[in-house]
Design a protein around this motif. Structure first.
Motif, short mmCIF file in Angstrom:
data_model
loop_
_atom_site.label_atom_id
_atom_site.label_comp_id
_atom_site.label_asym_id
_atom_site.label_seq_id
_atom_site.Cartn_x
_atom_site.Cartn_y
_atom_site.Cartn_z
N ALA A 114 -3.28 -2.10 -1.13
CA ALA A 114 -4.38 -1.38 -0.49
C ALA A 114 -5.57 -1.27 -1.43
O ALA A 114 -6.72 -1.47 -1.02
CB ALA A 114 -3.90 0.01 -0.04
N ARG A 161 -6.22 1.08 4.45
CA ARG A 161 -5.50 -0.15 4.10
C ARG A 161 -4.01 0.13 3.86
O ARG A 161 -3.16 -0.71 4.17
CB ARG A 161 -6.12 -0.83 2.88
N THR A 162 -3.68 1.29 3.31
CA THR A 162 -2.28 1.65 3.11
C THR A 162 -1.55 1.68 4.45
O THR A 162 -0.46 1.12 4.59
CB THR A 162 -2.15 3.00 2.39
N TRP A 222 -1.08 -1.93 5.73
CA TRP A 222 -0.04 -2.69 5.05
C TRP A 222 1.35 -2.11 5.30
O TRP A 222 2.33 -2.85 5.34
CB TRP A 222 -0.36 -2.85 3.56
#
Length: 173
Positions: A19, A47-48, A51
């Motif tokens: 991330a 982004r975490t 993903w």
């Protein structure tokens, strides 16, 4: 001498670093191409979550490029085509390498790893979408990807030109 990078399958433990790399790469790559407020929306938390979802999706293939220290400097993901592109059954969904790690083979190794895994899963041909102004266009051409088409894409309410490139044989990626 610059130490070699290694490429391996991503794990759930890699998500925080991925991330972070993703956000940094967006700022390095898209500054001046995409408005800052759009870049700012792609946070490490955003982004975490992205993903976390991708690594739990068994259809997705995700690899990371690491320094000898284990620090992640890039990643790539792929899987079944997310939209119909005639003659292609798979896609390279993401490829990002920190600028400090460019020209060390990480991108090529990541593309090759994705291609090999897609081949082992029975896929035949893969495409990638890239902003027309993105310098990575030249990288994809050097890996053997052929121009397929260009489109206009709405990103956060702004229209951008994008190009599709593809590998007719994933084994050649």
């Amino acid at each position: 001498m610059i130490a070699a990078l290694t490429v391996r399958a991503a794990t759930l433990a890699d998500i925080p670093a991925m991330a972070e790399v993703h956000v940094r790469c967006w700022h390095e790559t898209y500054a001046g191409l995409i408005p800052n407020e759009h870049l700012g929306r792609r946070t490490v938390a955003y982004r975490t979550a992205q993903w976390n979802e991708a690594l739990r999706d068994r259809d997705q293939v995700v690899f990371v490029a690491c320094e000898s220290s284990g620090d992640i400097v890039g990643f790539a993901s792929g899987g079944p085509s997310s939209e119909p592109v005639e003659g292609f059954d798979a896609e390279l969904g993401a490829l990002y390498v920190l600028a400090a790690a460019h020209h060390r083979g990480a991108g090529r190794q990541l593309v090759h790893a994705i291609g090999g895994e897609l081949k082992s899963r029975g896929f035949h041909a893969a495409w990638v979408r890239v902003l027309t102004e993105n310098p990575a266009v030249e990288f994809y051409k050097k890996t053997g990807a052929e121009f397929i088409c260009d489109v206009e894409e709405d990103i956060d309410g702004c229209m951008y030109r994008e190009q599709f490139y593809g590998w007719r044989d994933v084994a050649a990626m």
